[in-house]
Design an enzyme around this catalytic site. Structure first.
Site, PDB file in Angstrom:
ATOM      1  CG  LEU A  28     -88.042 -44.845 -56.610  1.00 37.04           C
ATOM      2  CD1 LEU A  28     -88.700 -46.067 -56.419  1.00 37.04           C
ATOM      3  CD2 LEU A  28     -87.194 -44.726 -58.032  1.00 37.04           C
TER       4      LEU A  28
ATOM      5  CG  ASN B 205     -81.645 -38.749 -60.106  1.00 33.18           C
ATOM      6  OD1 ASN B 205     -81.545 -39.699 -59.534  1.00 33.18           O
ATOM      7  ND2 ASN B 205     -82.591 -38.673 -61.067  1.00 33.18           N
TER       8      ASN B 205
ATOM      9  CB  SER C 169     -76.202 -51.587 -56.896  1.00 36.77           C
ATOM     10  OG  SER C 169     -76.648 -50.781 -57.974  1.00 36.77           O
ATOM     11  CG  ASN C 170     -75.759 -46.353 -59.193  1.00 34.10           C
ATOM     12  OD1 ASN C 170     -74.680 -46.709 -59.650  1.00 34.10           O
ATOM     13  ND2 ASN C 170     -76.780 -46.228 -59.842  1.00 34.10           N
TER      14      ASN C 170
ATOM     15  CG  HIS D 291     -83.240 -41.279 -66.063  1.00 35.36           C
ATOM     16  ND1 HIS D 291     -84.192 -41.610 -65.095  1.00 35.36           N
ATOM     17  CD2 HIS D 291     -83.322 -41.721 -67.340  1.00 35.36           C
ATOM     18  CE1 HIS D 291     -85.316 -41.718 -66.136  1.00 35.36           C
ATOM     19  NE2 HIS D 291     -84.916 -41.969 -67.255  1.00 35.36           N
TER      20      HIS D 291
ATOM     21  CG  LEU E  56     -90.677 -33.834 -57.480  1.00 31.43           C
ATOM     22  CD1 LEU E  56     -89.806 -34.159 -58.737  1.00 31.43           C
ATOM     23  CD2 LEU E  56     -92.084 -33.364 -57.705  1.00 31.43           C
ATOM     24  CB  ILE E  57     -85.992 -33.084 -54.584  1.00 36.16           C
ATOM     25  CG1 ILE E  57     -85.315 -34.122 -54.823  1.00 36.16           C
ATOM     26  CG2 ILE E  57     -85.331 -31.999 -53.542  1.00 36.16           C
ATOM     27  CD1 ILE E  57     -84.854 -35.013 -53.893  1.00 36.16           C
TER      28      ILE E  57
ATOM     29  CD  GLU F 249     -77.200 -46.994 -63.173  1.00 34.65           C
ATOM     30  OE1 GLU F 249     -77.366 -47.525 -62.286  1.00 34.65           O
ATOM     31  OE2 GLU F 249     -78.483 -46.913 -64.093  1.00 34.65           O
TER      32      GLU F 249
END
Length: 192
Positions: A86, A103, A14-15, A105, A88-89, A175
């Site tokens: 979701l 990001n 949705s973002n 949150h 980790l980069i 958001e």
């Protein structure tokens, strides 16, 4: 030349949708690609609706090869925007795009952040802790979950009787309002 955004998402997106809408007719920036680790993610349909190319990758490609980094470099990406992503980069991506990965949150970091803290788990923790307020945090990404430098926070009050759905709704409103604008602000600060 327009600034180019890469969106990473793992789920509904949705973002990502709000960012795609915001930059659809933008003069200075565009969403160049949507990437996901989930072949079933609804964000792929959203990208398709906006005629934005997408790329699906698995854990091996993301963490053990430079394929994703090379793809983003070939597309001349200026900013990587995580929108419900979701994983980790990995280091190679952080090194290739220093201070160019952000990001969002769904809480006021540093509270309610870290590994495994996403989506409803965050909102439930906020509710269980009887917090008087919650909100959103937009931050740069580093090698730890939710520990990068803060860029923006917005807050809302938690009223008596607010349940999980209401907290989630209030957070999503913030958001959707702020994330596209923060992205735009960061792109404007980048040198051409």
């Amino acid at each position: 030349m327009k600034k180019r955004i890469a969106l990473f998402a793992s789920g509904s997106g949705s973002n990502a949708q709000k960012i795609m809408e915001y930059f659809k007719k933008h003069h200075d920036a565009e969403v160049a690609i949507v990437l996901t680790n989930n072949p079933e993610a609804y964000v792929l349909q959203r990208a398709d609706n906006f005629e934005i190319p997408s790329h699906i990758f698995d854990n091996h490609e993301f963490t053990k090869t430079d394929d994703v980094v090379q793809l983003l470099k070939n597309l001349q990406i200026d900013l990587i925007v995580l929108a419900g992503f979701l994983w980790l980069i990995p280091q190679n991506l952080l090194k290739a795009f220093p201070n160019k990965i952000i990001n969002i949150h769904p809480a006021l970091l540093p509270k309610f952040g870290g590994k495994g803290m996403y989506g409803d788990k965050v909102h439930k923790s906020v509710l269980d802790s009887k917090e008087e307020e919650s909100g959103i945090t937009i931050h740069f990404v580093n090698e730890q979950f939710d520990e990068g430098e803060l860029i923006h926070q917005s807050r809302f009050r938690i009223e008596e009787g607010d349940d999980l759905e209401m907290i989630k709704f209030k957070g999503q409103q913030l958001e959707h309002l702020h994330y596209p604008r923060v992205v735009e602000g960061l792109l404007k600060k980048m040198k051409s």
